[in-house]
Structure formats: structure tokens, C-alpha cells
Design an enzyme around this catalytic site. Structure first.
Site, mmCIF file in Angstrom:
data_model
loop_
_atom_site.group_PDB
_atom_site.id
_atom_site.type_symbol
_atom_site.label_atom_id
_atom_site.label_comp_id
_atom_site.label_asym_id
_atom_site.label_seq_id
_atom_site.Cartn_x
_atom_site.Cartn_y
_atom_site.Cartn_z
ATOM 1 N N CYS A 345 -52.022 25.428 -20.335
ATOM 2 C CA CYS A 345 -52.845 26.517 -20.850
ATOM 3 C C CYS A 345 -54.327 26.174 -20.745
ATOM 4 O O CYS A 345 -54.842 25.408 -21.573
ATOM 5 C CB CYS A 345 -52.479 26.821 -22.303
ATOM 6 S SG CYS A 345 -53.477 28.146 -23.023
ATOM 7 N N CYS A 348 -56.474 27.061 -24.004
ATOM 8 C CA CYS A 348 -56.348 26.208 -25.191
ATOM 9 C C CYS A 348 -56.898 24.812 -24.936
ATOM 10 O O CYS A 348 -57.604 24.242 -25.769
ATOM 11 C CB CYS A 348 -54.886 26.088 -25.601
ATOM 12 S SG CYS A 348 -54.113 27.659 -25.950
ATOM 13 N N ASP A 349 -56.533 24.242 -23.790
ATOM 14 C CA ASP A 349 -56.824 22.832 -23.551
ATOM 15 C C ASP A 349 -58.042 22.594 -22.664
ATOM 16 O O ASP A 349 -58.506 21.459 -22.547
ATOM 17 C CB ASP A 349 -55.596 22.167 -22.914
ATOM 18 C CG ASP A 349 -54.382 22.258 -23.821
ATOM 19 O OD1 ASP A 349 -54.582 22.344 -25.045
ATOM 20 O OD2 ASP A 349 -53.248 22.254 -23.314
#
Length: 520
Positions: A345, A348-349
Site C-alpha cells: 500500500c 499507507c507506507d
């Protein structure tokens, strides 16, 4: 510290609280954040006479509070100030402790949570800007409320950097169970519960030898666009419909921008998932989320579906709409470094790789979108595509090629993820034209190579294609009477949201027509 409008909204939400709650704060007075936390909780507690705070000076570096209900520890702890996306986690912690909230589990899931044994200490490291972290925090908070053996802490990684470095946290949310990494990234209640069941013993779930048994006219397996469509069309025919799904929305929840759903110029995966749930709730459809199919008997007149925990569902008609999941590279090093440089992702990361060099494996729409997003924060992004050309839409390709820090490599195979035992350091690449191999030094890799059909539980009974898609005819019928498949799990060409919705409707109409004709 909290805006007046927000305080008014929270006051209304807490109007019907029944029990008394205390936020017991333990803090180091030398920390600047301690003053902010106390001010934050004072404001929050002002929204209801049932909320109070209790302050205790503690050891160096301490900054946390636990939620007490009638003076008893609920098992929920926040280390940090739950602002940003985690504000909802605090709000729901209180509501859920009071027995309120639409996110509370049903009987089947509650039994599995309560069956977990042992002293279970969970810590979830989060970023307050992470959109997936609250789901995990809220899920584990619920588990703590339902099982006194479980304690859960939300930890704001930005305020406890030494811990983050010591544990080598590179992705959020990162969940640790009794000091060992349990889970990284987005996760549903069902997925997290399964991991806890694998890590800790459970008491027998079925009481007195009797499983929970539910009967319907139509069972829909899957809660994505195809499953939601099939359920709605079936319910509109006056049938008793049950939906068994890991989550409503399915894979679509992981899509950021959607601009090709005709008549809706723009939406997001998260919004579409919410809209699907809203539409489903307009009908008397029973939703059973956080379920994973463990066994099936589809050959008889009354089909049976068994899910984790021993629940049994039966119906004369079953529509399989379980969708597809992210493919993995399945190369050496990939599994070992998930959360340590291997990610799925970018939203998110991605922030963990600000100023660093990363690769995106996959040249489809998702891969090129990821590269464009990452280019805004990373020093360099290398796109690696197995084929000799990119598969993404031309507009995305043009955008990616216009970015000075994006390099695109085609006709190249990723053969290994290499690391130093703690984090990813490079990828091993093979040129498919001349066979030459080389290492590409980098800090992280985002895998975006498409989807594979979630058909594993049905392959012993249904005909599938060489790549695992359930074979269907033009009416979504499978090789077994009364069993239908729709959407990405099926052999229908072109995996698109709008096509999945149409296929779900078609499967429901076919099932109803066969029912009327006595074909099953």
C-alpha cells in the site's frame, strides 16, 4: 485543544452513555506532550457527565492513558494523543465499552474472540495520518472488550521513536503480540482474529456440540460490488438473503480514486464500500462479515457453507462473488521482508520512504498510480514491468514518464528480494531479452502485480480455469445446479467494478429464474 464544533458533535454522540468512564493518565511532567494530552482529554471528557480523568505522574518518558469502566480496566490503552484519524478510535472505544456502535461483532465472531486463551498483550504502532490504522486499532480494542485475557495499546510511533527503531517498524499499522510481530498493514477483524487464533490457544467454540446453523433462500459469498449487487437483486425478489463476507466492499476498499463508474464522475474505494453497505441496509439482508469459508458441500439440493468457528449456512442457491486478492511475487525473500521493506500500500507506507529509493513492481494502472504517488515523496522510483510494454492507461503512462525521478524498466523479471536480515537492501532483476542479471539497490519495494481469483474453497467441486477462475456460462451458472459465480472470481472477461455489478445482478436473476422453473 478540541474545536468547539467537534465538542458539540461528541456531546450529541455521548448523550445516551449509560456507564461511568475514567481516562487514567500516566505521564512524565517533563514531556511537552503531557500537557497536550491532559488538555485534550479534559476537553474530550467535558462532552459527558459520564466521563472523567484521573492523573498520575509516572516514570521518565511515560505518556499514556487507559480506559476504565466503572473503575475497572477495559484492557484499552492509548500511548500518545489519539488525534487525527485515531480520534474515531477513542470515540468508538467509549461507545463500544458502553455496548453501542455498529462495529460490534455478532454472536459467531464474539464467541471466537472469547475463546482465545492466554495472557495476550497487543501493541499497534500507528501514524496519525494513516487511514488504515484506525480500523486495526478499533478491531483490537473490541477484542480487549470482549476477552479479559487481551490488553491492547495504540502507540503513536512518532512519539516513541526509540521503540520504533528498536522494533524496526517500517510500515503502519504494525501489530505486536507479546513482543512478536503479528501483523502489518490493513486488516479486517476476521483476518486479525485468524492470526491470533493461530498464535494462541482457544477453547472449543461449539458449545454442547451444536454449531450455529442458519438457513436462507440465497447465500451470497462476498461483499464487493458483485456480491452486493447479487444480494440486492435477490432481496428485491422477496427472498431471504444472507451475505457471508470478509468485509463489505471487498478489494474495492483498497482503490483510492474511481473515475470510470458510469454516472459517478469520481469516488473513492472507501466511499463506494460505504455506499454498498448503505444500499444493502435498505433491504432485509443479513450480513455476516469477517467470515472465511472453510468448507463447502455444493452438490446437494441444499448447499452448505461452513465458516471458521463452526458456523454452518445453508441455502438451495449460492452465488459466489468472493472476488480476487493481491498477487505476490512468490520469490525468495518476499515473505521474510513484508513490513521490512516489502509493502503493498503506497498510501499507507509511502511516508516511511520519504527521501529514499524504492521500486514498484507492476506496470498496470495500480502500479503506475503507485509510482506517481511515491514520486512526490521519494528520491527515486523505479517501475519494473515483466512485459515489454506497460499495461496502464495512456494518461497514467504519460504522467509517470513526465516525472524526472521515475524510471521505467520493461521486459524485466524480479527474481529475488534481498535484505540484510533487518530490512530490504536490493532487488535481483533479470533482463528477459538477454538474460543478464543485476542487483538494484533500494530501500523498499511496492508489489502491484494484479489480482488472483479467490476460488480456493470451491475448486474441489467447481470447474475452474487454469488460472483459478470459476468457469461460468452467459448466465453466470457454474457446472453445478443452483451454484452461480459473478465478478472477479469468475471467468468473465475484464475485471472492472461496473462489470462486476452487472454480473452480480445477472447471477441473482439467473438464480431466481432457475428457482421459478424448478431447476434446482
Amino acid at each position: 485543544m478540541l474545536d468547539t464544533t467537534i465538542l458539540q458533535q461528541v456531546t450529541e454522540i455521548f448523550r445516551n452513555l449509560e456507564a461511568d468512564y475514567t481516562f487514567r493518565i500516566s505521564y512524565d511532567p517533563q514531556r511537552e506532550e503531557s500537557r497536550q494530552l491532559i488538555e485534550f482529554l479534559n476537553d474530550f471528557a467535558s462532552t459527558s457527565p459520564h466521563l472523567n480523568i484521573e492523573k498520575h505522574e509516572a516514570e521518565t518518558g511515560m505518556l499514556e492513558f487507559v480506559l476504565l469502566k466503572k473503575g475497572e480496566n477495559t484492557g484499552i490503552c492509548f500511548r500518545g494523543i489519539p488525534n487525527g484519524h485515531e480520534f474515531t478510535s477513542l470515540l468508538l472505544a467509549v461507545l463500544n465499552a458502553d455496548g453501542k456502535g455498529k462495529n460490534l461483532p455478532d454472536e459467531g465472531i464474539a464467541r471466537r474472540i472469547q475463546a482465545l486463551q492466554g495472557d495476550i498483550r497487543l501493541q499497534t504502532y500507528v501514524s496519525l495520518t494513516c487511514t488504515n490504522c484506525p480500523d486495526v486499532v478499533q478491531t483490537l480494542n473490541i477484542m480487549a472488550l470482549y476477552n479479559p485475557n487481551i490488553r491492547h495499546e495504540m502507540v503513536d510511533g512518532a512519539l516513541f521513536q526509540d521503540e520504533v527503531n528498536r522494533l524496526n517498524v517500517q510500515s503502519v499499522p504494525s501489530v505486536f503480540a507479546n513482543g512478536k510481530l503479528l501483523h502489518v498493514g490493513r486488516g479486517s477483524l476476521g483476518e486479525l482474529l485468524e492470526k491470533l487464533e493461530a498464535a494462541f490457544p482457544s477453547t472449543p467454540i461449539v458449545t454442547e456440540g451444536e454449531p450455529i446453523h442458519r438457513t436462507f433462500d440465497v447465500l451470497v459469498l462476498g461483499g464487493g460490488p458483485a456480491g452486493a449487487s447479487a444480494a440486492i437483486y435477490s432481496a428485491r425478489k422477496g427472498l431471504k438473503v444472507g451475505v457471508i463476507a470478509e468485509r463489505i466492499g471487498g478489494q474495492v476498499k483498497e482503490t483510492v480514486g474511481i473515475e470510470n463508474l458510469i454516472s459517478v464522475p469520481h469516488t473513492t474505494g472507501s466511499q463506494l464500500a460505504d455506499d454498498l453497505r448503505t444500499h444493502l441496509n435498505h433491504y432485509p439482508i443479513e450480513l455476516f462479515e469477517n467470515r472465511r469459508v472453510e468448507g463447502t458441500d455444493l452438490k446437494g439440493k441444499e448447499k452448505q457453507i461452513v465458516v471458521k468457528g463452526g458456523e454452518v449456512f445453508s441455502a438451495p442457491a449460492v452465488i459466489i462473488a468472493t472476488g480476487a486478492g493481491w498477487r505476490r511475487l512468490n520469490v525468495s525473500g518476499e515473505a521474510e521482508y513484508i513490513g521490512l521493506g516489502v509493502a503493498f500500500c503506497p498510501h499507507c507506507d509511502g511516508p516511511f520512504y520519504a527521501g529514499k529509493e524504492v521500486a514498484v513492481v507492476g506496470g498496470g494502472n495500480s502500479g503506475i498510480e503507485a509510482a506517481i504517488d511515491l514520486a512526490g515523496i521519494c528520491k527515486k522510483v523505479t517501475v519494473i514491468e515483466f512485459l515489454d510494454t506497460l499495461k496502464a492507461d495512456r494518461v497514467l503512462q504519460d504522467k509517470a514518464r513526465s516525472l524526472s525521478n521515475v524510471e521505467i524498466i520493461t521486459f524485466t523479471q524480479t527474481t529475488e528480494v534481498i535484505g540484510d536480515g533487518e530490512k530490504v537492501t536490493s532487488l535481483r532483476l533479470k533482463n528477459r531479452g538477454n538474460g543478464e542479471e543485476r542487483n538494484l539497490p533500494l530501500d523498499g519495494v511496492f508489489v502491484q502485480i494484479g489480482l488472483s481469483a479467490n476460488s480456493q474453497p470451491f475448486r474441489d467441486e467447481l470447474e475452474t480455469s487454469p488460472i483459478g477462475e470459476i468457469k461460468i456460462d452467459a448466465h453466470c451458472r457454474t457446472n453445478l445446479p443452483g451454484v452461480y459465480a459473478a465478478g472477479d472470481v469468475s471467468s468473465v472477461p475484464y475485471k472492472q467494478i461496473i462489470i462486476a455489478m452487472g454480473e452480480g445482478a445477472k447471477a441473482a436473476l439467473s438464480a431466481f429464474d432457475d428457482r421459478m422453473r424448478g431447476n434446482f
